[in-house]
Design an enzyme around this catalytic site. Sequence first.
Site, short mmCIF file in Angstrom:
data_model
loop_
_atom_site.label_atom_id
_atom_site.label_comp_id
_atom_site.label_asym_id
_atom_site.label_seq_id
_atom_site.Cartn_x
_atom_site.Cartn_y
_atom_site.Cartn_z
N SER A 407 0.88 -1.20 -0.01
CA SER A 407 0.09 0.02 -0.16
C SER A 407 0.82 1.21 0.06
CB SER A 407 -1.05 -0.06 1.21
OG SER A 407 -0.27 -0.12 2.33
N HIS A 435 -5.73 -4.08 -1.53
CA HIS A 435 -5.37 -2.89 -2.55
C HIS A 435 -5.26 -3.44 -3.89
CE1 HIS A 435 -4.56 0.32 0.28
NE2 HIS A 435 -4.25 -0.50 1.19
N LYS A 467 -12.72 -1.06 0.67
CA LYS A 467 -12.27 -0.02 -0.30
C LYS A 467 -12.75 -0.03 -1.34
CE LYS A 467 -7.45 -0.52 1.78
NZ LYS A 467 -7.69 -1.10 3.33
#
Length: 620
Positions: A407, A435, A467
């Site tokens: 990240s 991610h 996310k």
Amino acid sequence: MTMQVEYSQEIGSPPKRNISDWDLNDKYLRLKKKSIRKLITLPPKYLGNLDKGIEEAIFRANQEVFNEFQGVPIAMGKKTLLQNVGTTIDDHAFIQFYVDLECVVFCPKVDKKVKAVVNKIGETYVNCLICDRINATIFKRSTEKNAKKSESVEDISMENSLNSLSIGDNILIKIKNIQYETDNIFITATKKIEKMKFFTKILRVNSLNFRNFSSPYSSAVALNNFKNHLNEQLNGIKKAGTFKNERVIITKQGSRIKVAGNQKEILNFCANNYLGLSSHPEVINAGKEALEKYGSGLSSVRFICGTQDIHKNLEKQISEFHGREDTILYASCFDANAGIFECLLTSEDAIISDELNHASIIDGIRLSKAKRYRYKHKNTSDLELQLQEVVKNGARFKMIVTDGVFSMDGNVAPLKEICDLADKYECLVYIDECHATGFFGATGRGTEEYLNIPREKIHIINSTLGKALGGAAGGYTTGCKEIVDILRQRSRPYLFSNTLPPAVVAGASKALELITKDTSLPNKVAENTARFRGKMEALGFTISGDNHAISPVMLGDAKLASDFADLMLNEGIYVIGFSYPVVPKGKARIRVQISASHSFEDIDECVAAFEKIGKQLKAI
């Protein structure tokens, strides 16, 4: 019998009793700094620890010490032994010596005000501590009937003041009487008491633990000391420039937002909202409908009465999305990482982890009894060396653990090489896809799709719903049925945490549905990322990472990164600067995160701001 030892030396100050810990300028603390030469007499047991003996001789709240110091010693500075000679008293050997002392002394005077903290409240009295050391008692009015007749308005008013006090209150009291006992001093205070609304800390000292202090020591004082300890740590964080201030957003999460104190709309380039689904109307509507149908929450863990059909449906959706047999939901991916290693692996097993894995992975591995090995970041040669060591040590099961995308740098794990080594050394492979899930790879299936890794090579995937998949909350583990089944039986964050709220589940389910039906969103992320990286590199900026939406603009200098981010906000661009210790020294950067919700115009506006500030600060 006579013993004689002669030497002169300075003895270091006792910890947390330094003169510098006290505010000598505060008149209400009644403290004075004094230098005194004192004859100390100690039993032979202190021959190896004179410092301790001096403390026990000095830190006594009795009349002898009070008369000698004209007060009560609270802290000591430098102590210098001048002469150390043995002596005998009643046929017993003692150590006797002179010492020069620097002390902070509490000097109480009758009819003078002094600061105190309430530490005990009784029916007939209020007890408090002065200088964290001396007991003071304020007696309440008599409860006898004949006493009530003589009460004045002032008495009643003061009684109300006393009754309004709470443990831990900081107050001013007026000394009425000082009474000495063998190992203590008691101060009686008048009823003229002032509650100090704006005085938040009596002492600057962290914690004092005086010997021979036998009077009640309130937990409120312990809390006061603990808060001082925490404030020291907070001040250290601020001094290091790593204190995290939170900007308050007053709109929905999106590519354009407003923050408190600023009426101007700003472009958001620092959210994990990779697909722009956090405020997507269909996702919001799905949450509303679930709220109406299933309620706000379950008030239960999953295995008692916390599983609804929508939870099972979402787990099935995720399994199909990743092409795995089964999935287990958690309150967050942090919980998923915290709950997996300790129940899958034992002391007979080994975990081999990338040194830059996410904090949740590191914490989860710490909870496991498995033997832990770390390999250098993305360095498969070092990984193989660690695997050889693991084999040499005879581990039963071996698990290679890595982030799919890291990240802070936006770089991708070398999964092909990792999987080849896993085949060679018979290892399980675990990846964290927080991610990557939903937007990385042609259809958003993550790192394994981006690198074209066969699904059977990756045995466990942990990821998040917080996310790209709606942005609310939740995490999961997906893999073979046996792994998921054992997690349902033993994973502590799953067993002892409330189930995900229905609105969150429905929102994530709708987000997955949107991604599965239409791959244009992941494609849009890739297009925006390529546009941003290409234009920035053309200007002369260095962009770290591997063509990922996390696009760190490398600046090197910590102050430059901080100033750059502040000036970008003035241009209407919300980005965050990162520096040591979050990233290595000399690697300060501004982390830009690209979303499908950004238009090409948004990307170009951001690049233009970088160009303007970059030239202004001579970064390009």
